[in-house]
Design an enzyme around this catalytic site. Structure first.
Site, PDB file in Angstrom:
ATOM      1  N   SER A  61       0.783  -1.243   0.000  1.00  0.00           N
ATOM      2  CA  SER A  61       0.000   0.000   0.000  1.00  0.00           C
ATOM      3  C   SER A  61       0.805   1.277   0.000  1.00  0.00           C
ATOM      4  O   SER A  61       0.224   2.353  -0.129  1.00  0.00           O
ATOM      5  CB  SER A  61      -0.953   0.019   1.187  1.00  0.00           C
ATOM      6  OG  SER A  61      -2.003  -0.868   0.926  1.00  0.00           O
ATOM      7  N   SER A  64     -10.113   0.921   2.546  1.00  0.00           N
ATOM      8  CA  SER A  64     -10.539  -0.022   1.510  1.00  0.00           C
ATOM      9  C   SER A  64      -9.642   0.073   0.280  1.00  0.00           C
ATOM     10  O   SER A  64      -9.478   1.165  -0.294  1.00  0.00           O
ATOM     11  CB  SER A  64     -11.979   0.257   1.078  1.00  0.00           C
ATOM     12  OG  SER A  64     -12.307  -0.558  -0.045  1.00  0.00           O
ATOM     13  N   GLY A  87       2.719  -0.858   4.271  1.00  0.00           N
ATOM     14  CA  GLY A  87       2.350  -1.789   3.199  1.00  0.00           C
ATOM     15  C   GLY A  87       2.289  -3.212   3.719  1.00  0.00           C
ATOM     16  O   GLY A  87       3.114  -3.596   4.560  1.00  0.00           O
ATOM     17  N   SER A 140       4.402 -11.924   6.216  1.00  0.00           N
ATOM     18  CA  SER A 140       3.108 -11.263   6.438  1.00  0.00           C
ATOM     19  C   SER A 140       2.142 -12.304   7.014  1.00  0.00           C
ATOM     20  O   SER A 140       2.510 -13.463   7.212  1.00  0.00           O
ATOM     21  CB  SER A 140       2.567 -10.676   5.134  1.00  0.00           C
ATOM     22  OG  SER A 140       2.183 -11.720   4.266  1.00  0.00           O
ATOM     23  N   ASN A 141       0.900 -11.841   7.270  1.00  0.00           N
ATOM     24  CA  ASN A 141      -0.086 -12.621   8.031  1.00  0.00           C
ATOM     25  C   ASN A 141       0.461 -12.983   9.415  1.00  0.00           C
ATOM     26  O   ASN A 141       0.232 -14.087   9.925  1.00  0.00           O
ATOM     27  CB  ASN A 141      -0.524 -13.889   7.288  1.00  0.00           C
ATOM     28  CG  ASN A 141      -1.812 -14.459   7.889  1.00  0.00           C
ATOM     29  OD1 ASN A 141      -2.697 -13.692   8.301  1.00  0.00           O
ATOM     30  ND2 ASN A 141      -1.923 -15.766   7.958  1.00  0.00           N
TER      31      ASN A 141
END
Ligand SMILES: C[C@@H](NC(=O)[C@@H](C)NC(=O)CCCC[C@H](NC(=O)C[NH3+])C(=O)[O-])C(=O)O
Length: 351
Positions: A62, A160, A302, A328-329
């Site tokens: 992001s 979003s 991000g 990640s996660n």
């Protein structure tokens, strides 16, 4: 007032904490009046064992939203788009609510649902189902519109990805050019970001790069190498590839006013709170974090499969930090990595 020197031991502690919480490696690059400091821990490739390298490229997720926001705000500076106009003025019939404006997209106040919640409800199956898929923009908007709006337009901050997919559509509609070409012409070339590119739908991360490793939802399940993917589920909301030096250059140049008019940069950095702690804020495609020492830093975070990123700078653009952990996660690794901001910008805290 002299800015405190960065606490690089504290930065390394944050990188090690990210590793202790499941990242194969992590790295950070600080730039300030005293020059550049880089640190790297662990590995960028679990198979070869190659060490993490602060020059290596990775998926910034992001942070791409700030690239998209800069392009759209440049178009606003050129009088080619009005921030308070309805999105449907430029993309007739796209959205079912004429009240949703361009500014609502940039501030995550449109109410458009984030289709990634459902898409990635099951982390690895969700990722495997899209990693080689190519989506059209309208397909992604359709996924969002198939779910209820999350707020009345303008009424509340609701993050979003759909918002910045529509921002990408606006950029392409207004310029007649692909979004990647606009990033190139308006940001990457002028700032000489030699290790930065918008890569879609090609799945590779070219050159010296970090491999990303995704934690499955099942405790103890082996890491999944998630390096190769189209990122077509995000595109103008997440498909930029960069490296620490380029992210520092981008965020500090942005804050120094090299990309936008003073008026537009002020609009971009005008923020509202995103949580109850009153230390996290969002402006136009830009986050603001208020650190414990009172310093306010602007930038973006991000999260894309296998990569956590922080890319922030002070408002005067004199100091910047970019940090990445190749997993990640795993929220604890992300939070640990975020500790590098306090160490870098607040320096050694009195014991
Ligand atoms: C939050 C972050 N947003 C982004 O960077 C965008 C591009 N990423 C997402 O929305 C997360 C997608 C799922 C990641 C996946 N999670 C799951 O699959 C959870 N089931 C993962 O962690 O890799 C930001 O703005 O800072």
């Amino acid at each position: 007032w002299a800015a405190p020197a960065p606490d690089m031991e504290g930065v390394v502690a944050a990188l090690n904490a990210a590793m202790a919480n499941g990242a194969p490696g992590a790295m950070a690059r600080y730039t300030g009046p005293e020059g550049v400091q880089t640190r790297a821990v662990g590995v960028r490739d679990r198979v070869s064992g190659a060490a993490m390298d602060s020059r290596a490229r990775f998926r910034v997720g992001s942070v791409s939203k700030t690239f998209s926001s800069v392009v759209l705000l440049q178009l606003a500076d050129e009088g080619r788009v009005e921030l308070d106009a309805p999105v449907n003025r430029y993309l007739p019939g796209l959205l079912p609510d004429e009240r949703i404006t361009v500014r609502h997209l940039l501030t995550h106040r449109s109410g458009l649902a984030d289709y990634t919640d459902k898409m990635f409800a099951q982390t690895v199956p969700g990722f495997e189902s899209v990693r080689n898929r190519v989506f059209g923009y309208r397909e992604l908007v359709g996924l969002s519109l198939s779910e209820p709006r999350t707020t009345e337009p303008g009424a509340a901050y609701k993050y979003s990805n759909a918002n910045f997919v529509v921002v990408g559509m606006l950029i392409e509609e207004i310029t007649g050019k692909p979004v990647g070409q606009e990033y190139e012409r308006r940001i990457i070339k002028p700032l000489r970001l030699r290790n930065t590119a918008y890569v879609h739908p090609d799945t590779r991360v070219e050159g010296l790069h970090v491999r990303g490793y995704l934690h499955p939802d099942e405790a103890g399940a082996p890491l999944v190498d998630s390096t190769e993917q189209t990122v077509s589920w995000a595109q103008s909301a997440g498909a930029v590839i960069s490296n620490p030096a380029d992210l520092n250059t981008f965020m500090t140049a942005l804050m120094r006013g090299r990309l936008l008019s003073p008026r537009m940069l002020d609009a971009m950095t005008t923020v509202t709170p995103t949580d109850a702690t009153n230390t996290r804020f969002y402006g136009l495609g830009l986050r603001r974090y208020d650190l414990s020492c009172g310093t306010q830093v602007y930038g973006h975070t991000g999260t894309v499969q296998g990569y956590y990123t922080y890319a922030f700078a002070t408002r005067d653009g004199r100091r910047g930090l970019s940090a990445m952990a190749n997993t990640s996660n795993r929220g604890a690794a992300n939070t640990a990595l975020g500790g590098s901001l306090e160490a870098a910008f607040c320096g050694k805290q009195p014991a």
